[in-house]
Design an enzyme around this catalytic site. Structure first.
Site, PDB file in Angstrom:
ATOM      1  N   SER A  36       0.868  -1.182   0.000  1.00 16.42           N
ATOM      2  CA  SER A  36       0.000   0.000   0.000  1.00 16.42           C
ATOM      3  C   SER A  36       0.899   1.225   0.000  1.00 16.42           C
ATOM      4  O   SER A  36       2.070   1.148   0.415  1.00 16.42           O
ATOM      5  CB  SER A  36      -0.859   0.010   1.268  1.00 16.42           C
ATOM      6  OG  SER A  36      -1.447   1.290   1.466  1.00 16.42           O
TER       7      SER A  36
ATOM      8  N   TYR B 214      -2.876  -0.951  10.449  1.00 17.09           N
ATOM      9  CA  TYR B 214      -2.764  -1.176   8.997  1.00 17.09           C
ATOM     10  C   TYR B 214      -1.419  -0.663   8.469  1.00 17.09           C
ATOM     11  O   TYR B 214      -0.713  -1.365   7.736  1.00 17.09           O
ATOM     12  CB  TYR B 214      -3.919  -0.456   8.291  1.00 17.09           C
ATOM     13  CG  TYR B 214      -3.991  -0.679   6.796  1.00 17.09           C
ATOM     14  CD1 TYR B 214      -4.608  -1.818   6.274  1.00 17.09           C
ATOM     15  CD2 TYR B 214      -3.458   0.248   5.900  1.00 17.09           C
ATOM     16  CE1 TYR B 214      -4.689  -2.021   4.901  1.00 17.09           C
ATOM     17  CE2 TYR B 214      -3.532   0.050   4.531  1.00 17.09           C
ATOM     18  CZ  TYR B 214      -4.156  -1.076   4.036  1.00 17.09           C
ATOM     19  OH  TYR B 214      -4.229  -1.272   2.672  1.00 17.09           O
TER      20      TYR B 214
HETATM   21  P1  NAD Z   1     -11.223  -6.058  -0.531  1.00 20.32           P
HETATM   22  O1  NAD Z   1     -11.801  -5.974   0.828  1.00 20.32           O
HETATM   23  O2  NAD Z   1     -12.135  -6.074  -1.692  1.00 20.32           O
HETATM   24  O3  NAD Z   1     -10.276  -7.321  -0.686  1.00 20.32           O
HETATM   25  C1  NAD Z   1      -9.592  -7.943   0.356  1.00 20.32           C
HETATM   26  C2  NAD Z   1      -9.791  -9.413   0.188  1.00 20.32           C
HETATM   27  O4  NAD Z   1      -9.042 -10.121   1.176  1.00 20.32           O
HETATM   28  C3  NAD Z   1     -11.260  -9.814   0.352  1.00 20.32           C
HETATM   29  O5  NAD Z   1     -11.633 -10.633  -0.720  1.00 20.32           O
HETATM   30  C4  NAD Z   1     -11.275 -10.548   1.671  1.00 20.32           C
HETATM   31  O6  NAD Z   1     -12.267 -11.541   1.715  1.00 20.32           O
HETATM   32  C5  NAD Z   1      -9.880 -11.138   1.667  1.00 20.32           C
HETATM   33  N1  NAD Z   1      -9.458 -11.558   3.003  1.00 20.32           N
HETATM   34  C6  NAD Z   1      -9.534 -10.850   4.156  1.00 20.32           C
HETATM   35  N2  NAD Z   1      -9.085 -11.582   5.172  1.00 20.32           N
HETATM   36  C7  NAD Z   1      -8.722 -12.785   4.664  1.00 20.32           C
HETATM   37  C8  NAD Z   1      -8.184 -13.966   5.218  1.00 20.32           C
HETATM   38  N3  NAD Z   1      -7.932 -14.070   6.528  1.00 20.32           N
HETATM   39  N4  NAD Z   1      -7.913 -14.996   4.385  1.00 20.32           N
HETATM   40  C9  NAD Z   1      -8.169 -14.924   3.065  1.00 20.32           C
HETATM   41  N5  NAD Z   1      -8.674 -13.828   2.474  1.00 20.32           N
HETATM   42  C10 NAD Z   1      -8.956 -12.770   3.281  1.00 20.32           C
HETATM   43  O7  NAD Z   1     -10.204  -4.841  -0.628  1.00 20.32           O
HETATM   44  P2  NAD Z   1      -9.046  -4.547  -1.695  1.00 20.32           P
HETATM   45  O8  NAD Z   1      -8.958  -3.085  -1.778  1.00 20.32           O
HETATM   46  O9  NAD Z   1      -9.242  -5.316  -2.935  1.00 20.32           O
HETATM   47  O10 NAD Z   1      -7.747  -5.056  -0.914  1.00 20.32           O
HETATM   48  C11 NAD Z   1      -6.812  -5.959  -1.474  1.00 20.32           C
HETATM   49  C12 NAD Z   1      -5.414  -5.616  -0.980  1.00 20.32           C
HETATM   50  O11 NAD Z   1      -5.051  -4.345  -1.507  1.00 20.32           O
HETATM   51  C13 NAD Z   1      -5.295  -5.519   0.532  1.00 20.32           C
HETATM   52  O12 NAD Z   1      -4.056  -6.093   0.938  1.00 20.32           O
HETATM   53  C14 NAD Z   1      -5.272  -4.023   0.774  1.00 20.32           C
HETATM   54  O13 NAD Z   1      -4.584  -3.682   1.940  1.00 20.32           O
HETATM   55  C15 NAD Z   1      -4.551  -3.553  -0.471  1.00 20.32           C
HETATM   56  N6  NAD Z   1      -4.730  -2.153  -0.798  1.00 20.32           N
HETATM   57  C16 NAD Z   1      -5.936  -1.667  -1.190  1.00 20.32           C
HETATM   58  C17 NAD Z   1      -6.048  -0.333  -1.521  1.00 20.32           C
HETATM   59  C18 NAD Z   1      -7.334   0.295  -1.993  1.00 20.32           C
HETATM   60  O14 NAD Z   1      -7.388   1.504  -2.156  1.00 20.32           O
HETATM   61  N7  NAD Z   1      -8.383  -0.460  -2.251  1.00 20.32           N
HETATM   62  C19 NAD Z   1      -4.945   0.509  -1.420  1.00 20.32           C
HETATM   63  C20 NAD Z   1      -3.733  -0.006  -1.009  1.00 20.32           C
HETATM   64  C21 NAD Z   1      -3.634  -1.340  -0.705  1.00 20.32           C
END
Ligand code: NAD
Length: 268
Positions: free
Chosen positions: A153, A166
């Site tokens: 991130s 986080y």
């Molecule tokens: P999201 O909530 O759609 O996806 C996260 C996924 O991880 C979900 O499908 C959830 O079910 C899964 N998950 C959570 N806990 C779990 C576990 N214990 N075992 C297996 N799966 C699990 O959100 P996203 O934005 O797609 O996030 C994906 C990644 O991207 C994360 O690591 C997040 O920190 C990172 N991220 C997102 C953003 C953003 O702006 N959306 C920015 C920076 C980083």
């Protein structure tokens, strides 16, 4: 015919039942990889995504595992290796937030975030590395013995008040990735991170759902638009392919310029 740099490769994407993970799974599949769509709880979504990929001619399967649980991670890898023989690409994407003002943050909130975002990456990377080291390079599919990509991130770099758990987890991912890259290079396993900025997914719905929230968010993004899961999917395909064969131990920021201190564009 579409360019398929990942043809013949076996990939696993954690947390692929929504958001960025779904986008990455679909992009890897379109680039020719067979893809495990890992999910923690949302079986329906994961199976729907795998079925849609299969309908497009991609070898895909949905596998459940809570990535913070060692036994479940090991069982998931066993199932994948039994079905497909090996793993070439791991995308450590599963992550979550449990936000709270620091003085009110519970140990439970701290442990859940560190457990999934950091320990989950350790557990999955360890299983993948064991198989990649055992197998070595398959020159017919890639110059590397394996590729591990961590979805970090911008908060591996930008401090984030109210989200200390986080930000600490993503700061940990930075040195997990770099140290792993140092250690696994002799095995020709490439390890890199992608650091997304604001990507429109369920994790940050409150930040884009109303026009007011979106306007406030866009002030932080010099490029002037919110990111989409496809933006990260395309970066993941490149990092997983031999097109990036000399890229190792790096974090690729895919953030529309969020890390450029946008508030200094008109001040300072
Ligand atoms: P999201 O909530 O759609 O996806 C996260 C996924 O991880 C979900 O499908 C959830 O079910 C899964 N998950 C959570 N806990 C779990 C576990 N214990 N075992 C297996 N799966 C699990 O959100 P996203 O934005 O797609 O996030 C994906 C990644 O991207 C994360 O690591 C997040 O920190 C990172 N991220 C997102 C953003 C953003 O702006 N959306 C920015 C920076 C980083």
């Amino acid at each position: 015919m579409a360019y398929q740099p990942l043809r013949g490769q076996k990939a696993l994407v954690t947390g692929a039942s929504s958001g960025i993970g779904e986008g990455i799974a679909r992009a890897l599949g379109a680039a020719g990889a067979s893809v495990v769509v890992n999910y923690g709880t949302n079986a329906d979504a994961a199976h729907r995504i795998a079925d849609e990929m299969k309908a497009d001619g991609v070898d895909a399967m949905a596998l459940r595992a809570d990535v913070s649980r060692e036994d479940e991670v090991r069982e998931m890898f066993r199932e994948m290796l039994t079905a497909w023989g090996t793993i070439d690409i791991l995308v450590n994407n599963a992550g979550l937030q449990r936000d709270a003002p620091f003085a009110e943050m519970t140990l439970e909130q701290w442990n859940v975030v560190l457990g999934v975002n950091l320990t989950g990456m350790f557990l999955c990377a360890r299983e993948a590395a064991r198989e990649m080291i055992r197998r070595g390079v398959r020159p017919e599919v890639s110059r590397a013995a394996g590729k591990i990509i961590c979805i970090s991130s911008v908060h591996e770099q930008i401090p984030w008040a109210g989200h200390v758990n986080y930000a600490a987890s993503k700061g940990g991912v930075k040195l997990l990735m770099q140290s792993l890259a140092q250690e696994l290079a002799p095995y020709r396993i490439r390890v890199n991170s992608i650091a997304p900025g604001a990507i429109q997914t369920p994790i940050n719905r409150a930040a884009w759902e109303t026009p007011e929230a979106l306007a406030a968010l866009l002030k932080l993004i010099p490029y002037g638009r919110i990111g989409l899961p496809e933006d990260i999917g395309k970066a993941a395909v490149w990092l997983a392919s031999d097109d990036s064969d000399y890229v190792h131990g790096q974090t690729l920021f895919v953030d529309g310029g969020m890390t450029l201190y946008p508030e200094f564009a008109h001040g300072g």
